[in-house]
Design a protein around this motif. Structure first.
Motif, PDB file in Angstrom:
ATOM      1  N   PRO A  13     -22.678  59.476  53.594  1.00 16.76           N
ATOM      2  CA  PRO A  13     -21.954  60.594  52.983  1.00 16.76           C
ATOM      3  C   PRO A  13     -20.696  61.023  53.742  1.00 16.76           C
ATOM      4  O   PRO A  13     -19.696  61.354  53.133  1.00 16.76           O
ATOM      5  CB  PRO A  13     -23.001  61.704  52.934  1.00 16.76           C
ATOM      6  CG  PRO A  13     -24.294  60.963  52.805  1.00 16.76           C
ATOM      7  CD  PRO A  13     -24.134  59.709  53.601  1.00 16.76           C
ATOM      8  N   SER A  39     -19.398  58.731  39.184  1.00 17.67           N
ATOM      9  CA  SER A  39     -20.549  58.748  38.280  1.00 17.67           C
ATOM     10  C   SER A  39     -21.218  57.390  38.103  1.00 17.67           C
ATOM     11  O   SER A  39     -21.902  57.181  37.110  1.00 17.67           O
ATOM     12  CB  SER A  39     -20.085  59.274  36.915  1.00 17.67           C
ATOM     13  OG  SER A  39     -18.914  58.589  36.495  1.00 17.67           O
ATOM     14  N   SER A  45     -26.823  58.404  45.843  1.00 18.74           N
ATOM     15  CA  SER A  45     -26.403  59.705  46.365  1.00 18.74           C
ATOM     16  C   SER A  45     -25.532  60.532  45.436  1.00 18.74           C
ATOM     17  O   SER A  45     -24.397  60.881  45.760  1.00 18.74           O
ATOM     18  CB  SER A  45     -25.686  59.532  47.696  1.00 18.74           C
ATOM     19  OG  SER A  45     -25.566  60.786  48.302  1.00 18.74           O
ATOM     20  N   HIS A  46     -26.101  60.851  44.311  1.00 13.16           N
ATOM     21  CA  HIS A  46     -25.301  61.602  43.355  1.00 13.16           C
ATOM     22  C   HIS A  46     -25.199  63.078  43.644  1.00 13.16           C
ATOM     23  O   HIS A  46     -24.314  63.744  43.136  1.00 13.16           O
ATOM     24  CB  HIS A  46     -25.772  61.332  41.925  1.00 13.16           C
ATOM     25  CG  HIS A  46     -25.042  60.133  41.452  1.00 13.16           C
ATOM     26  ND1 HIS A  46     -23.947  60.213  40.651  1.00 13.16           N
ATOM     27  CD2 HIS A  46     -25.164  58.852  41.840  1.00 13.16           C
ATOM     28  CE1 HIS A  46     -23.449  59.008  40.526  1.00 13.16           C
ATOM     29  NE2 HIS A  46     -24.171  58.167  41.231  1.00 13.16           N
ATOM     30  N   ALA A  47     -26.091  63.573  44.509  1.00 14.99           N
ATOM     31  CA  ALA A  47     -26.049  65.000  44.814  1.00 14.99           C
ATOM     32  C   ALA A  47     -24.653  65.367  45.313  1.00 14.99           C
ATOM     33  O   ALA A  47     -24.021  66.292  44.811  1.00 14.99           O
ATOM     34  CB  ALA A  47     -27.103  65.332  45.846  1.00 14.99           C
ATOM     35  N   LYS A  48     -24.161  64.608  46.268  1.00 16.94           N
ATOM     36  CA  LYS A  48     -22.858  64.935  46.854  1.00 16.94           C
ATOM     37  C   LYS A  48     -21.722  64.744  45.838  1.00 16.94           C
ATOM     38  O   LYS A  48     -20.787  65.537  45.784  1.00 16.94           O
ATOM     39  CB  LYS A  48     -22.613  64.071  48.098  1.00 16.94           C
ATOM     40  CG  LYS A  48     -21.348  64.464  48.819  1.00 16.94           C
ATOM     41  CD  LYS A  48     -21.300  63.994  50.253  1.00 16.94           C
ATOM     42  CE  LYS A  48     -19.948  64.350  50.852  1.00 16.94           C
ATOM     43  NZ  LYS A  48     -19.858  64.037  52.265  1.00 16.94           N
ATOM     44  N   ASN A  50     -21.845  65.155  42.787  1.00 14.17           N
ATOM     45  CA  ASN A  50     -21.906  66.175  41.729  1.00 14.17           C
ATOM     46  C   ASN A  50     -21.594  67.562  42.280  1.00 14.17           C
ATOM     47  O   ASN A  50     -21.639  68.548  41.542  1.00 14.17           O
ATOM     48  CB  ASN A  50     -23.308  66.236  41.103  1.00 14.17           C
ATOM     49  CG  ASN A  50     -23.523  65.120  40.099  1.00 14.17           C
ATOM     50  OD1 ASN A  50     -22.574  64.629  39.521  1.00 14.17           O
ATOM     51  ND2 ASN A  50     -24.766  64.727  39.899  1.00 14.17           N
ATOM     52  N   ASP A  51     -21.328  67.629  43.580  1.00 15.42           N
ATOM     53  CA  ASP A  51     -21.127  68.923  44.210  1.00 15.42           C
ATOM     54  C   ASP A  51     -19.653  69.350  44.096  1.00 15.42           C
ATOM     55  O   ASP A  51     -18.762  68.631  44.543  1.00 15.42           O
ATOM     56  CB  ASP A  51     -21.541  68.823  45.688  1.00 15.42           C
ATOM     57  CG  ASP A  51     -21.341  70.123  46.411  1.00 15.42           C
ATOM     58  OD1 ASP A  51     -22.026  71.088  46.061  1.00 15.42           O
ATOM     59  OD2 ASP A  51     -20.468  70.184  47.302  1.00 15.42           O
ATOM     60  N   LYS A  52     -19.451  70.513  43.498  1.00 14.30           N
ATOM     61  CA  LYS A  52     -18.063  70.928  43.210  1.00 14.30           C
ATOM     62  C   LYS A  52     -17.219  71.044  44.494  1.00 14.30           C
ATOM     63  O   LYS A  52     -16.064  70.620  44.525  1.00 14.30           O
ATOM     64  CB  LYS A  52     -18.056  72.260  42.456  1.00 14.30           C
ATOM     65  CG  LYS A  52     -16.668  72.580  41.945  1.00 14.30           C
ATOM     66  CD  LYS A  52     -16.601  73.916  41.236  1.00 14.30           C
ATOM     67  CE  LYS A  52     -15.137  74.292  41.029  1.00 14.30           C
ATOM     68  NZ  LYS A  52     -14.933  75.705  40.829  1.00 14.30           N
ATOM     69  N   TYR A  54     -17.567  69.440  47.282  1.00 19.39           N
ATOM     70  CA  TYR A  54     -17.189  68.118  47.789  1.00 19.39           C
ATOM     71  C   TYR A  54     -16.094  67.505  46.915  1.00 19.39           C
ATOM     72  O   TYR A  54     -15.127  66.925  47.420  1.00 19.39           O
ATOM     73  CB  TYR A  54     -18.389  67.155  47.891  1.00 19.39           C
ATOM     74  CG  TYR A  54     -17.856  65.789  48.275  1.00 19.39           C
ATOM     75  CD1 TYR A  54     -17.280  65.586  49.527  1.00 19.39           C
ATOM     76  CD2 TYR A  54     -17.814  64.742  47.352  1.00 19.39           C
ATOM     77  CE1 TYR A  54     -16.685  64.377  49.867  1.00 19.39           C
ATOM     78  CE2 TYR A  54     -17.220  63.527  47.688  1.00 19.39           C
ATOM     79  CZ  TYR A  54     -16.668  63.351  48.952  1.00 19.39           C
ATOM     80  OH  TYR A  54     -16.063  62.163  49.276  1.00 19.39           O
ATOM     81  N   GLN A  87     -22.744  72.047  34.708  1.00 20.29           N
ATOM     82  CA  GLN A  87     -21.972  71.041  35.453  1.00 20.29           C
ATOM     83  C   GLN A  87     -20.651  70.718  34.739  1.00 20.29           C
ATOM     84  O   GLN A  87     -19.621  70.522  35.381  1.00 20.29           O
ATOM     85  CB  GLN A  87     -22.807  69.766  35.630  1.00 20.29           C
ATOM     86  CG  GLN A  87     -23.974  69.970  36.592  1.00 20.29           C
ATOM     87  CD  GLN A  87     -24.915  68.760  36.595  1.00 20.29           C
ATOM     88  OE1 GLN A  87     -25.347  68.285  35.547  1.00 20.29           O
ATOM     89  NE2 GLN A  87     -25.236  68.286  37.784  1.00 20.29           N
TER      90      GLN A  87
END
Ligand SMILES: Cc1cc2nc3c(=O)[nH]c(=O)nc-3n(C[C@H](O)[C@H](O)[C@H](O)COP(=O)(O)O)c2cc1C
Length: 204
Positions: A13, A39, A45-48, A50-52, A54, A87
């Motif tokens: 990350p 996407s 590691s989609h959490a990061k 998808n984080d606005k 980041y 989202q």
């Protein structure tokens, strides 16, 4: 010609941004526009991604790199068809705040609902992004939501399940300004492009 850039699967990350910047700098002389692909279901590691916060950091870093070249290239964000309304609202805020040049909706889906294949078959096939007809409606709904909620504030490139001229027109009706084909190109062949263009001209 667009340059679609993402992070590598193995990248940790802390180094995501540097993957994007490396690709951005290397491709800049050769492409007309860039796509920040956040996407892809295959790179983890989609959490990061998808984080606005980041994404704000990523976009501003890439935009800074863009300024170091004589001619700035347009930058678009490519999103998943699996995002919920909250989202999607964040995507609209993000595009407006960073003055991105547009959104590409959508990438492949991780959702397996509504398929004819059994649970066992799906288990055997395994993970990965689902493309083509099963993502058509989801991607159209994402385009419609973004277009209506943003009041057409930015261009949207529509992609996902376009296998006919009618499918392409549906994307344009939903609010897309351009369309792309991937799976449809494989199943229908290059003639699909002519059919789509003719249908668009007929409407004009
Ligand atoms: C085999 C395959 C590879 C793909 N690779 C990428 C990629 O590298 N970057 C990207 O943004 N999208 C990638 N996609 C997603 C497609 O560009 C497209 O957004 C998605 O498949 C939905 O469109 P379609 O139904 O016309 O295929 C890929 C899709 C497939 C099927």
């Amino acid at each position: 010609m667009g340059g679609n850039i993402g992070k590598n699967t193995q990248t940790t990350p802390d180094n995501y941004t540097s993957d994007y910047v490396t690709c951005f700098n290397a491709l800049h002389p050769y492409v007309d526009y860039f796509v920040l692909n956040v996407s892809c279901p295959n790179v983890g590691s989609h959490a990061k991604l998808n984080d606005k916060d980041y994404l704000l950091e990523l976009i501003s870093t890439v935009k800074k790199a863009n300024k170091t070249f004589g001619k700035e290239k347009p930058i678009l964000l490519k999103i998943a068809p699996d995002l919920n309304d909250v989202q999607l609202d964040e995507i609209i805020e993000l595009v407006n705040e960073t003055k991105l040049d547009g959104v590409i909706a959508s990438n492949t889906s991780v959702d397996r609902s509504g398929l004819k294949a059994s649970e066992v078959q799906l288990e055997t096939i395994g993970n990965g992004g689902l493309s083509g007809q099963p993502v058509k409606e989801k991607s159209t709904q994402v385009i419609k939501y973004l277009s209506e909620k943003s009041n057409k504030a930015f261009p949207i490139i529509g992609v996902g399940g376009i296998h006919s001229a009618k499918d392409a027109l549906e994307k344009l009706d939903a609010g897309a300004t351009l369309v792309q084909i991937y799976t449809g190109f494989i199943y229908e062949g290059p003639g699909l492009i002519k059919k789509i263009n003719k249908a668009i001209l007929k409407q004009a």
